[in-house]
Design an enzyme around this catalytic site. Structure first.
Site, short mmCIF file in Angstrom:
data_model
loop_
_atom_site.label_atom_id
_atom_site.label_comp_id
_atom_site.label_asym_id
_atom_site.label_seq_id
_atom_site.Cartn_x
_atom_site.Cartn_y
_atom_site.Cartn_z
N GLU A 237 -5.97 8.97 7.41
CA GLU A 237 -6.49 8.50 6.11
C GLU A 237 -7.85 9.12 5.80
OE1 GLU A 237 -5.91 4.58 4.50
OE2 GLU A 237 -4.88 4.02 6.34
N GLU B 275 0.86 -1.19 0.00
CA GLU B 275 0.00 0.00 0.00
C GLU B 275 0.90 1.25 0.00
OE1 GLU B 275 -1.64 0.78 3.92
OE2 GLU B 275 -3.39 1.80 3.09
N CYS C 135 -4.93 -3.03 2.90
CA CYS C 135 -4.65 -2.92 4.33
C CYS C 135 -5.86 -3.17 5.23
CB CYS C 135 -4.01 -1.57 4.64
SG CYS C 135 -3.26 -1.59 6.29
N ASN D 189 0.22 -1.02 5.46
CA ASN D 189 1.11 -0.25 6.36
C ASN D 189 0.44 -0.32 7.72
OD1 ASN D 189 3.14 1.95 4.83
ND2 ASN D 189 1.40 1.30 3.56
N ASN E 75 -6.87 6.22 -1.94
CA ASN E 75 -5.78 5.29 -1.62
C ASN E 75 -5.99 4.09 -2.56
OD1 ASN E 75 -4.02 3.44 -0.52
ND2 ASN E 75 -4.53 3.93 1.61
N LYS F 291 -9.31 1.99 -2.03
CA LYS F 291 -9.54 1.49 -0.67
C LYS F 291 -10.88 1.95 -0.10
CE LYS F 291 -7.07 1.31 3.80
NZ LYS F 291 -5.82 1.74 4.46
N1 CDV Z 1 -3.06 1.48 6.59
C1 CDV Z 1 -4.01 0.90 7.36
O1 CDV Z 1 -5.13 0.71 6.92
N2 CDV Z 1 -3.63 0.56 8.62
C2 CDV Z 1 -4.56 -0.01 9.58
C3 CDV Z 1 -4.20 0.38 10.99
C4 CDV Z 1 -4.34 1.83 11.21
C5 CDV Z 1 -5.07 -0.36 11.99
C6 CDV Z 1 -4.60 -1.53 9.48
O2 CDV Z 1 -5.71 -2.08 9.45
O3 CDV Z 1 -3.55 -2.17 9.51
#
Ligand code: CDV
Length: 308
Positions: A142, A46, A168, A193, A106, A123
């Site tokens: 975000e 990501e 993510c 991330n 994203n 996303k």
């Molecule tokens: N980049 C993300 O979406 N990170 C989230 C954190 C903030 C919980 C994740 O679900 O890994």
């Protein structure tokens, strides 16, 4: 057998000051090594072109837009597309997308072995908050910098299979997986991330964060009888730790390959897409077993509510 050798291309940290050209050079090096080792598909993380900038609070629009790509391929990312085409290898890449209308997402794209963009995902589940929060040790903005994706969860027939993407936080939501599963997905690509309490999560063994990550990936893959590839941006970015945990999960939900470092690292596996068939035709034969008449709350209600 329909086997595709997949390379999960974990990134080590990208510092705020690291020029994007240098990052692209790192990605090209991983792509070339993956091709040398016989991979046909490389999955990048990501927001793979920059540091995880949503941790930084910015008020000025110009400061925010500096992290975004107004076109893809852009002059900076062109070398990655060119090299992939020369090597005949596909890839997925996460980046911050700025549309011609000025909308910000994203995003992740899927590029085939001819270097053509064949798929785009934006996303949907955006974690974090909109405003600066003085009580937090670090920000997660975000919701400030992106709008929720507007493309749903599509899949694409490419590279010999049925491919899907999510990003993510999406991996923690069973709805993501089921919508992909209902389109017969065979391989789900996901970059992440995930902030970490310290940079040693991977080296020290399974902390709770890693446990939840694995649990989400393994459950999603198993319950939808699909391969799943999760790729981290890992290590310490300007003092802020990101968890590692790049991994590949088979359609039985077993982890078959995993990263060992918090650096740039390839994790390869030969994924036989026909291995999805057993689960899809037996316990997760959706057409025979699902009871949609009882699932209405899933789409009619967002938040949990106790009975009166
Ligand atoms: N980049 C993300 O979406 N990170 C989230 C954190 C903030 C919980 C994740 O679900 O890994």
């Amino acid at each position: 057998m329909r086997t595709i050798r997949v390379a999960a291309a974990q990134s080590g940290p990208i510092q705020k000051a690291e020029p994007r050209d240098d990052v692209v050079r790192r990605l090209v090096a991983l792509l070339e090594e993956a091709a040398r080792r016989g991979a046909r598909l490389v999955v990048f993380p990501e927001l793979a072109l920059t540091t995880f900038f949503p941790r930084w609070y910015m008020e000025e629009e110009t400061d925010v837009l500096a992290w975004f790509e107004p076109s893809m391929p852009s002059p900076t990312t062109r070398p990655l597309f060119d090299r992939a085409r020369e090597l005949g290898i596909g890839f997925s890449l996460g980046y911050a997308e700025l549309t011609p209308e000025g909308r910000r997402f994203n995003t992740s794209i899927l590029v085939d072995e001819r270097g053509e963009i064949v798929g785009k995902y934006r996303k949907i589940h955006l974690p974090g908050h909109v405003a600066y929060d003085p009580d937090r040790a670090f920000q997660h903005l975000e919701k400030r910098y992106f709008e929720p994706g507007d493309l749903g969860f599509p899949v694409w027939r490419t590279l010999g299979g049925i491919m899907g993407m999510c990003i993510c936080n999406d991996r923690r939501w069973p709805e993501t997986w089921r919508v992909l599963g209902l389109q017969s997905v065979e391989l789900v690509m996901l970059g992440f991330n995930t902030p970490s309490v310290n940079s040693q999560d991977s080296a020290e063994g399974p902390t709770q964060r890693l446990f939840h990550h694995r649990l989400s990936m393994q459950a999603g893959a198993y319950q939808n009888a699909t391969w799943a590839v999760a790729v981290a941006k890992a290590g310490v970015e300007d003092g802020h730790a990101l968890m590692g945990g790049t991994l590949i999960v088979d359609p039985n939900g077993e982890i078959v390959a995993e990263s060992a470092t918090l650096e740039d690292e390839l994790v390869l596996y030969d994924c036989d897409l026909d291995a999805c068939r057993f689960g899809k035709q037996t316990i997760f034969d959706f057409a025979r077993h699902r009871r949609t008449e009882h699932y209405g709350l899933i789409t009619s209600r967002t938040g949990a509510r106790p009975p009166d």
